[in-house]
Design a protein around this motif. Structure first.
Motif, PDB file in Angstrom:
ATOM      1  N   ASN A  87       5.167  20.714   4.502  1.00 23.15           N
ATOM      2  CA  ASN A  87       4.656  21.923   3.842  1.00 23.15           C
ATOM      3  C   ASN A  87       4.530  21.842   2.312  1.00 23.15           C
ATOM      4  OD1 ASN A  87       4.472  23.739   6.204  1.00 23.15           O
ATOM      5  ND2 ASN A  87       6.679  23.451   6.315  1.00 23.15           N
ATOM      6  N   PRO A  88       3.794  20.918   1.737  1.00 20.75           N
ATOM      7  CA  PRO A  88       3.248  19.733   2.397  1.00 20.75           C
ATOM      8  C   PRO A  88       4.241  18.586   2.289  1.00 20.75           C
ATOM      9  CG  PRO A  88       2.383  19.861   0.185  1.00 20.75           C
ATOM     10  CD  PRO A  88       3.319  21.043   0.352  1.00 20.75           C
ATOM     11  N   SER A  89       4.069  17.602   3.123  1.00 16.06           N
ATOM     12  CA  SER A  89       4.855  16.374   3.019  1.00 16.06           C
ATOM     13  C   SER A  89       4.073  15.359   2.194  1.00 16.06           C
ATOM     14  CB  SER A  89       5.171  15.818   4.398  1.00 16.06           C
ATOM     15  OG  SER A  89       3.992  15.668   5.166  1.00 16.06           O
ATOM     16  N   ALA A  90       4.758  14.317   1.772  1.00 13.75           N
ATOM     17  CA  ALA A  90       4.168  13.352   0.841  1.00 13.75           C
ATOM     18  C   ALA A  90       2.908  12.696   1.401  1.00 13.75           C
ATOM     19  CB  ALA A  90       5.198  12.291   0.484  1.00 13.75           C
ATOM     20  N   ASP A  91       2.891  12.405   2.705  1.00 13.07           N
ATOM     21  CA  ASP A  91       1.725  11.709   3.272  1.00 13.07           C
ATOM     22  C   ASP A  91       0.449  12.512   3.120  1.00 13.07           C
ATOM     23  OD1 ASP A  91       1.346  13.018   6.380  1.00 13.07           O
ATOM     24  OD2 ASP A  91       3.281  13.290   5.418  1.00 13.07           O
ATOM     25  N   MET A  92       0.545  13.844   3.044  1.00 10.69           N
ATOM     26  CA  MET A  92      -0.616  14.711   2.931  1.00 10.69           C
ATOM     27  C   MET A  92      -1.217  14.692   1.530  1.00 10.69           C
ATOM     28  SD  MET A  92       1.225  17.851   4.936  1.00 10.69           S
ATOM     29  CE  MET A  92      -0.105  19.026   4.864  1.00 10.69           C
ATOM     30  N   LEU A  93      -0.507  14.129   0.572  1.00 10.00           N
ATOM     31  CA  LEU A  93      -0.903  14.211  -0.834  1.00 10.00           C
ATOM     32  C   LEU A  93      -1.498  12.917  -1.379  1.00 10.00           C
ATOM     33  CD1 LEU A  93       2.145  16.254  -2.190  1.00 10.00           C
ATOM     34  CD2 LEU A  93      -0.066  17.094  -1.378  1.00 10.00           C
ATOM     35  N   LEU A  94      -1.706  11.940  -0.532  1.00 13.47           N
ATOM     36  CA  LEU A  94      -2.340  10.690  -0.972  1.00 13.47           C
ATOM     37  C   LEU A  94      -3.771  10.967  -1.423  1.00 13.47           C
ATOM     38  CD1 LEU A  94      -2.150   7.562  -1.169  1.00 13.47           C
ATOM     39  CD2 LEU A  94      -3.067   7.491   1.170  1.00 13.47           C
ATOM     40  N   THR A  95      -4.141  10.476  -2.592  1.00  9.26           N
ATOM     41  CA  THR A  95      -5.486  10.701  -3.134  1.00  9.26           C
ATOM     42  C   THR A  95      -6.307   9.415  -3.093  1.00  9.26           C
ATOM     43  OG1 THR A  95      -4.939  10.117  -5.423  1.00  9.26           O
ATOM     44  CG2 THR A  95      -4.507  12.401  -4.717  1.00  9.26           C
ATOM     45  N   PRO A  96      -7.647   9.537  -3.123  1.00 11.65           N
ATOM     46  CA  PRO A  96      -8.481   8.331  -3.145  1.00 11.65           C
ATOM     47  C   PRO A  96      -8.176   7.418  -4.328  1.00 11.65           C
ATOM     48  CG  PRO A  96      -9.812  10.261  -2.629  1.00 11.65           C
ATOM     49  CD  PRO A  96      -8.448  10.773  -3.018  1.00 11.65           C
ATOM     50  N   GLU A  97      -7.844   8.015  -5.466  1.00 12.50           N
ATOM     51  CA  GLU A  97      -7.583   7.231  -6.671  1.00 12.50           C
ATOM     52  C   GLU A  97      -6.318   6.395  -6.564  1.00 12.50           C
ATOM     53  OE1 GLU A  97     -10.313  10.369  -7.227  1.00 12.50           O
ATOM     54  OE2 GLU A  97      -8.191  10.550  -6.626  1.00 12.50           O
ATOM     55  N   GLY A 127       0.796  -1.225   0.000  1.00  8.45           N
ATOM     56  CA  GLY A 127       0.000   0.000   0.000  1.00  8.45           C
ATOM     57  C   GLY A 127       0.824   1.268   0.000  1.00  8.45           C
ATOM     58  N   ILE A 128       2.144   1.156  -0.170  1.00  3.66           N
ATOM     59  CA  ILE A 128       3.020   2.326  -0.115  1.00  3.66           C
ATOM     60  C   ILE A 128       3.181   2.944  -1.499  1.00  3.66           C
ATOM     61  CG2 ILE A 128       5.356   3.132   0.366  1.00  3.66           C
ATOM     62  CD1 ILE A 128       5.605   0.925   2.424  1.00  3.66           C
ATOM     63  N   LEU A 129       3.103   4.275  -1.548  1.00  9.11           N
ATOM     64  CA  LEU A 129       3.396   5.014  -2.759  1.00  9.11           C
ATOM     65  C   LEU A 129       4.502   6.025  -2.469  1.00  9.11           C
ATOM     66  CD1 LEU A 129      -0.123   4.945  -2.708  1.00  9.11           C
ATOM     67  CD2 LEU A 129       0.515   5.243  -5.099  1.00  9.11           C
ATOM     68  N   PHE A 130       5.184   6.480  -3.525  1.00  6.44           N
ATOM     69  CA  PHE A 130       6.242   7.487  -3.394  1.00  6.44           C
ATOM     70  C   PHE A 130       5.876   8.699  -4.238  1.00  6.44           C
ATOM     71  CE2 PHE A 130       8.301   3.457  -2.466  1.00  6.44           C
ATOM     72  CZ  PHE A 130       9.022   3.753  -1.319  1.00  6.44           C
ATOM     73  N   ASP A 131       6.011   9.872  -3.641  1.00  2.00           N
ATOM     74  CA  ASP A 131       5.697  11.118  -4.321  1.00  2.00           C
ATOM     75  C   ASP A 131       6.999  11.816  -4.737  1.00  2.00           C
ATOM     76  OD1 ASP A 131       4.990  14.044  -4.657  1.00  2.00           O
ATOM     77  OD2 ASP A 131       3.012  13.228  -4.261  1.00  2.00           O
ATOM     78  N   GLN A 132       7.117  12.135  -6.031  1.00  2.00           N
ATOM     79  CA  GLN A 132       8.340  12.755  -6.534  1.00  2.00           C
ATOM     80  C   GLN A 132       8.372  14.257  -6.276  1.00  2.00           C
ATOM     81  OE1 GLN A 132       8.792  11.621 -10.655  1.00  2.00           O
ATOM     82  NE2 GLN A 132       9.410   9.534 -10.129  1.00  2.00           N
ATOM     83  N   GLY A 133       7.229  14.837  -5.911  1.00  2.00           N
ATOM     84  CA  GLY A 133       7.168  16.279  -5.760  1.00  2.00           C
ATOM     85  C   GLY A 133       7.175  16.773  -4.328  1.00  2.00           C
ATOM     86  N   ALA A 134       7.095  15.867  -3.358  1.00  2.00           N
ATOM     87  CA  ALA A 134       7.052  16.271  -1.950  1.00  2.00           C
ATOM     88  C   ALA A 134       7.975  15.377  -1.136  1.00  2.00           C
ATOM     89  CB  ALA A 134       5.625  16.181  -1.410  1.00  2.00           C
ATOM     90  N   ARG A 135       8.497  15.916  -0.069  1.00  2.00           N
ATOM     91  CA  ARG A 135       9.436  15.197   0.778  1.00  2.00           C
ATOM     92  C   ARG A 135       8.718  14.367   1.838  1.00  2.00           C
ATOM     93  NH1 ARG A 135      14.087  15.038  -1.998  1.00  2.00           N
ATOM     94  NH2 ARG A 135      15.014  17.087  -2.355  1.00  2.00           N
ATOM     95  N   THR A 136       9.441  13.401   2.371  1.00  2.00           N
ATOM     96  CA  THR A 136       8.979  12.646   3.534  1.00  2.00           C
ATOM     97  C   THR A 136       8.903  13.584   4.738  1.00  2.00           C
ATOM     98  OG1 THR A 136      10.027  10.652   2.673  1.00  2.00           O
ATOM     99  CG2 THR A 136       9.524  10.692   5.034  1.00  2.00           C
ATOM    100  N   ALA A 137       7.857  13.433   5.541  1.00  2.00           N
ATOM    101  CA  ALA A 137       7.654  14.308   6.695  1.00  2.00           C
ATOM    102  C   ALA A 137       8.761  14.112   7.731  1.00  2.00           C
ATOM    103  CB  ALA A 137       6.299  14.037   7.331  1.00  2.00           C
ATOM    104  N   LEU A 138       9.109  15.213   8.403  1.00  2.00           N
ATOM    105  CA  LEU A 138      10.085  15.198   9.490  1.00  2.00           C
ATOM    106  C   LEU A 138       9.447  15.771  10.744  1.00  2.00           C
ATOM    107  CD1 LEU A 138      13.172  16.757   7.630  1.00  2.00           C
ATOM    108  CD2 LEU A 138      12.486  14.341   7.715  1.00  2.00           C
ATOM    109  N   ALA A 139       9.834  15.229  11.901  1.00  2.00           N
ATOM    110  CA  ALA A 139       9.358  15.753  13.180  1.00  2.00           C
ATOM    111  C   ALA A 139      10.517  15.776  14.169  1.00  2.00           C
ATOM    112  CB  ALA A 139       8.227  14.890  13.727  1.00  2.00           C
ATOM    113  N   PHE A 140      10.682  16.891  14.836  1.00  2.00           N
ATOM    114  CA  PHE A 140      11.647  17.004  15.930  1.00  2.00           C
ATOM    115  C   PHE A 140      10.857  16.921  17.229  1.00  2.00           C
ATOM    116  CE2 PHE A 140      13.828  18.686  12.344  1.00  2.00           C
ATOM    117  CZ  PHE A 140      15.173  18.469  12.572  1.00  2.00           C
ATOM    118  N   VAL A 141      11.243  16.001  18.113  1.00  3.73           N
ATOM    119  CA  VAL A 141      10.463  15.768  19.327  1.00  3.73           C
ATOM    120  C   VAL A 141      11.401  15.568  20.512  1.00  3.73           C
ATOM    121  CG1 VAL A 141      10.324  13.296  18.783  1.00  3.73           C
ATOM    122  CG2 VAL A 141       8.703  14.295  20.391  1.00  3.73           C
TER     123      VAL A 141
END
Length: 249
Positions: A117-127, A88-102
């Motif tokens: 801003n945005p990260s790749a996970d935010m760009l997943l579409t229903p299709e 179920g994993i996809l890769f987005d060429q236009g956005a980076r993997t999300a980073l978090a400092f904690v």
């Protein structure tokens, strides 16, 4: 065997949502600004659940989008190394993997800083969803971060709908991260907007207070989150253990 080679034996737990890189300080008890350095670690609550299921001997798969970058492929490899299916994993060429400092500061408070801003996970579409994989799930697990923005919100709702129609149990861990939401009111509204769909819900004591507006951790407060559709409501209490509520047969 379902289409696309997905095994449909109804023993699979499919986890949907975000996977990211956590950067944690090399020393404990400091703020992010005070940290002398950081170590990278895989993060993202839905992905953590998938790995935990696999380590406990279960079958798990992850559905989400990563950046087509070094961090994204590292995370996909970590899932594979831990026995989690990456169908179920996809890769987005236009956005980076999300980073978090904690960090966990000396005063006991956690501090977060996110880069999405945005990260790749935010760009997943229903299709883009692997619907055959989702239909094969016995349990479909998700959080609330994927509800924050479109198009991921629509993908989340579509995946829930397909899983439910296919007979899966819906498992919901809101995993509240207020810095990611436009406001506390919007977070509360959207987290509760899908409350009636889940069969199993897990919240922390902090989330219980946030969602109910009560600072009491008791049965009366917990019942404010109970819904007729639920089979199990779990409330984690840190070092004090947990509380759970279930239907009376």
């Amino acid at each position: 065997m379902a289409p696309n080679g997905v095994v449909s034996d109804k023993s699979l737990i499919v986890s949907f949502g975000e996977m990211l890189i956590d950067f944690v300080p090399t020393v404990s008890g400091v703020s992010l600004a005070e940290a002398p350095g950081f170590l990278k670690a895989p993060g993202g609550a839905p992905a953590n659940v998938a790995i935990a299921v696999s380590r406990l001997g279960g079958k798990a798969s992850f559905v989400g989008k990563l950046g087509d970058d070094e961090f994204g492929h590292m995370l996909a490899d970590i899932l594979k190394q831990n026995g989690v299916s990456g169908d179920g994993i996809l890769f987005d060429q236009g956005a980076r993997t999300a980073l978090a400092f904690v960090t966990l500061r000396a005063d006991g408070e956690r501090e977060f800083m996110f880069y999405r801003n945005p990260s790749a996970d935010m760009l997943l579409t229903p299709e883009e969803l692997n619907l055959d994989l989702i239909r094969s799930a016995k349990v479909f697990h998700y959080g609330s971060i994927s509800l924050i923005v479109e198009p991921c919100r629509s993908a989340h709702l579509k995946a829930m709908e397909v899983a439910k129609e296919s007979g899966a149990l819906l498992s919901y861990d809101p995993n509240l991260r207020l810095p990611l939401w436009p406001s506390a009111d919007e977070a509360r509204k959207q987290i509760l907007s899908i409350w009636d769909k889940a069969d199993i819900i897990k919240v922390s004591d902090v989330e219980l207070e946030f969602l109910t507006g009560s600072n009491k951790i008791d049965d009366e407060t917990a019942m404010k989150l109970w819904r007729p559709n639920l089979t199990l409501l779990l409330i984690t209490l840190g070092e004090k253990g947990s509380m759970y509520y279930t239907k009376v047969c």
